[in-house]
Design an enzyme around this catalytic site. Structure first.
Site, short mmCIF file in Angstrom:
data_model
loop_
_atom_site.label_atom_id
_atom_site.label_comp_id
_atom_site.label_asym_id
_atom_site.label_seq_id
_atom_site.Cartn_x
_atom_site.Cartn_y
_atom_site.Cartn_z
N GLN A 1 -7.73 0.11 3.72
CA GLN A 1 -8.55 -0.28 4.49
C GLN A 1 -9.89 -0.77 4.20
OE1 GLN A 1 -7.61 -1.79 7.43
NE2 GLN A 1 -5.59 -0.79 7.87
N CYS B 1 4.77 4.75 21.36
CA CYS B 1 5.74 5.04 22.29
C CYS B 1 6.92 5.58 21.12
CB CYS B 1 6.19 3.91 23.03
SG CYS B 1 7.41 4.23 24.33
N SER C 1 -3.76 -2.69 -0.57
CA SER C 1 -2.73 -3.81 -0.09
C SER C 1 -3.01 -5.21 0.11
CB SER C 1 -2.09 -3.00 1.30
OG SER C 1 -1.12 -3.83 1.95
N GLY C 2 -2.43 -6.03 -0.38
CA GLY C 2 -2.82 -7.41 0.05
C GLY C 2 -2.89 -8.01 1.37
N HIS C 3 -1.91 -7.46 2.18
CA HIS C 3 -1.97 -8.33 3.48
C HIS C 3 -3.17 -7.73 4.26
CE1 HIS C 3 -0.14 -5.07 6.08
NE2 HIS C 3 0.35 -4.66 5.10
N GLY D 1 0.80 -1.35 -0.10
CA GLY D 1 -0.10 0.11 -0.01
C GLY D 1 0.80 1.31 -0.09
N THR D 2 1.92 1.19 0.76
CA THR D 2 2.76 2.39 0.79
C THR D 2 3.28 2.74 -0.53
OG1 THR D 2 3.34 1.86 2.95
CG2 THR D 2 4.83 3.47 1.87
N ASN E 1 -8.01 3.79 9.19
CA ASN E 1 -7.18 2.76 9.68
C ASN E 1 -7.47 2.54 11.07
OD1 ASN E 1 -5.21 4.85 9.09
ND2 ASN E 1 -3.89 3.49 10.19
N1 PLP Z 1 -2.89 3.02 4.14
C1 PLP Z 1 -3.37 2.70 5.08
C2 PLP Z 1 -4.79 3.10 5.44
C3 PLP Z 1 -3.09 1.54 5.81
O1 PLP Z 1 -3.77 1.32 7.00
C4 PLP Z 1 -1.75 0.90 5.72
C5 PLP Z 1 -1.27 -0.21 6.54
O2 PLP Z 1 -1.56 -0.23 7.65
C6 PLP Z 1 -1.08 1.44 4.73
C7 PLP Z 1 -1.54 2.47 4.03
C8 PLP Z 1 0.25 0.73 4.26
O3 PLP Z 1 0.12 -0.20 3.65
P1 PLP Z 1 1.36 -1.48 3.57
O4 PLP Z 1 1.48 -2.18 4.74
O5 PLP Z 1 0.93 -2.37 2.50
O6 PLP Z 1 2.39 -0.58 3.04
#
Ligand code: PLP
Length: 393
Positions: free
Chosen positions: A178, A324, A198-200, A71-72, A150
């Site tokens: 999400q 933290c 994002s696949g995971h 996703g990033t 998220n």
């Molecule tokens: N965007 C949102 C809203 C997310 O919740 C996340 C991961 O928690 C990401 C982007 C990033 O996804 P990835 O972990 O696949 O890079």
């Protein structure tokens, strides 16, 4: 000890069907889909099928899918592309509650001469649409707003926001990491130009993602290399990951009703019982326009980390809304943006469910959490007597 996994917005377990679909492509069918021989060709055919499965889940054409690593990467690729193809425009509109994949990128771009408008949200986690409209200028290159948050699950009206951007000739990207697989999405019926997956987060493995780019949208690749993904993302394809994600998308369509009925009911029962049994607790964010699987609850006068540690003793996995950072506990930027009071923000826990959760698991959490909060409050400089909150001198 059994694990009760209520942290599905962090990551999800692989669906057994997904493992079954991808295994042959880790073992036997390791060919490169770009190869001329039929050994590689059979993998290319399977990648084509997976692209169709993914496209079907979000209502787009397979050509509009670019496979990425996460996703990033998708978020970075979308925003950077919008800036590259319109070098004359130097303004980005986003929100204060985005994931760091967008927020940290925009903060970095701000140090490189771009102007970034971070829209505020109200106490329920929503945008002010008038404010949004006013933020759009002829200099705006791209809007990037998450579809669902998220941490709270709050759903932004991105389809309306995309229309307003299109009317002004501005590219619109949404981080739907999400959202996809949890609520129905049909890209044929809206004006979204780019969308991240994002696949995971939907029972596929880590290391695979999607950037949807609407046909006709000018695009500049983030990874420049080979001709893969029609030149839009260089690098040999993660074929087992792509095949796994195709299967996960097919399953997500099939499980969408379950997610929005049974899973939602489990989430609602967990939430209402915890609020009933634990004084000085409240839900963060709008409870109507919200993902069916997410609940963010604050338990006043206790530390989220302490709650997590005690839940962990029972095998219960959740997340806290504080992180933290350099020795000081900072409440999450999302809860801060919503103006959640300090004593509430520190004791916030995010429960995020999936189709694999059961009623029995939810009952177990409802049984274990109230005494945990009671114990922690007794140790806290603040505590409750009956319904009354007392403060240490
Ligand atoms: N965007 C949102 C809203 C997310 O919740 C996340 C991961 O928690 C990401 C982007 C990033 O996804 P990835 O972990 O696949 O890079």
């Amino acid at each position: 000890m059994r694990t009760i996994y209520l942290d599905n917005n962090a990551t999800t377990q692989l669906a057994p069907e997904v493992i079954e679909a991808m295994m042959p492509y880790l073992h036997d069918f390791f060919g490169n889909p770009s190869s001329m021989h039929s050994f590689g060709g059979q993998v290319a055919a399977k990648v084509r099928d997976a692209r169709e499965q993914c496209a079907a889940l979000i209502g787009c054409s397979p050509d509009e899918i670019i496979f990425t690593s996460c996703g990033t990467e998708s978020d970075n690729a979308a925003i950077r592309s919008a800036l590259t193809v319109q070098p004359e425009r130097r303004h980005i509109v986003t929100s204060r509650v985005e994931h760091p994949a967008v927020r940290a990128l925009c903060a970095d771009l701000a140090t490189r001469g771009y102007r970034v408008t971070e829209l505020p949200v109200d106490a329920s986690g929503h945008l002010d649409m008038d404010h949004y409209r006013e933020s759009l200028t002829p200099d705006t290159a791209v809007v990037s707003l998450m579809w669902a948050n998220n941490e709270t699950g709050v759903i932004f009206p991105v389809e309306r926001a995309a229309e307003l951007a299109r009317e002004r000739g501005i590219l619109f990207h949404t981080d739907a990491v999400q959202t996809v697989g949890k609520i129905p999405i049909d890209l044929r019926t809206n004006a979204i130009d780019m969308l991240s997956i994002s696949g995971h987060k939907l029972h596929a493995p880590k290391g695979i993602g999607i950037l949807y780019v609407r046909k006709g949208t000018r695009f500049s690749p983030f990874l420049i290399g080979g001709h893969q993904e029609k030149g839009r993302r260089g690098g040999t394809e993660n074929t087992p990951g792509i095949i796994a994600l195709g299967k996960a998308c097919e399953l997500a369509s099939r499980h969408m009703d379950d997610e929005n009925t049974r899973v939602k009911q489990l989430r609602d029962r967990l939430e209402s019982e915890l609020l009933r049994l634990i004084p000085n607790s409240r839900v963060n964010g709008d409870t109507v326009s919200r993902l069916p699987n997410t609940s963010n609850i604050s338990f006043e006068f206790v530390e989220g980390e302490s709650i997590l540690l005690m839940l962990n003793e029972y095998g219960i996995c959740a997340s806290s809304g504080s992180a933290c950072t350099s020795g000081s506990l900072q409440p999450s930027h999302v809860l801060r943006a919503m103006g959640v009071p300090f004593t509430m923000a520190h004791g916030s826990i995010r429960f995020s469910l999936s189709i694999y959760n059961t009623g029995e698991e939810i009952d177990f959490v409802i049984e274990k959490l109230p005494p945990i909060i009671e114990t922690l409050r007794r140790l806290s400089p603040y505590w409750t007597v009956g319904d009354q909150v007392c403060t240490a001198q």
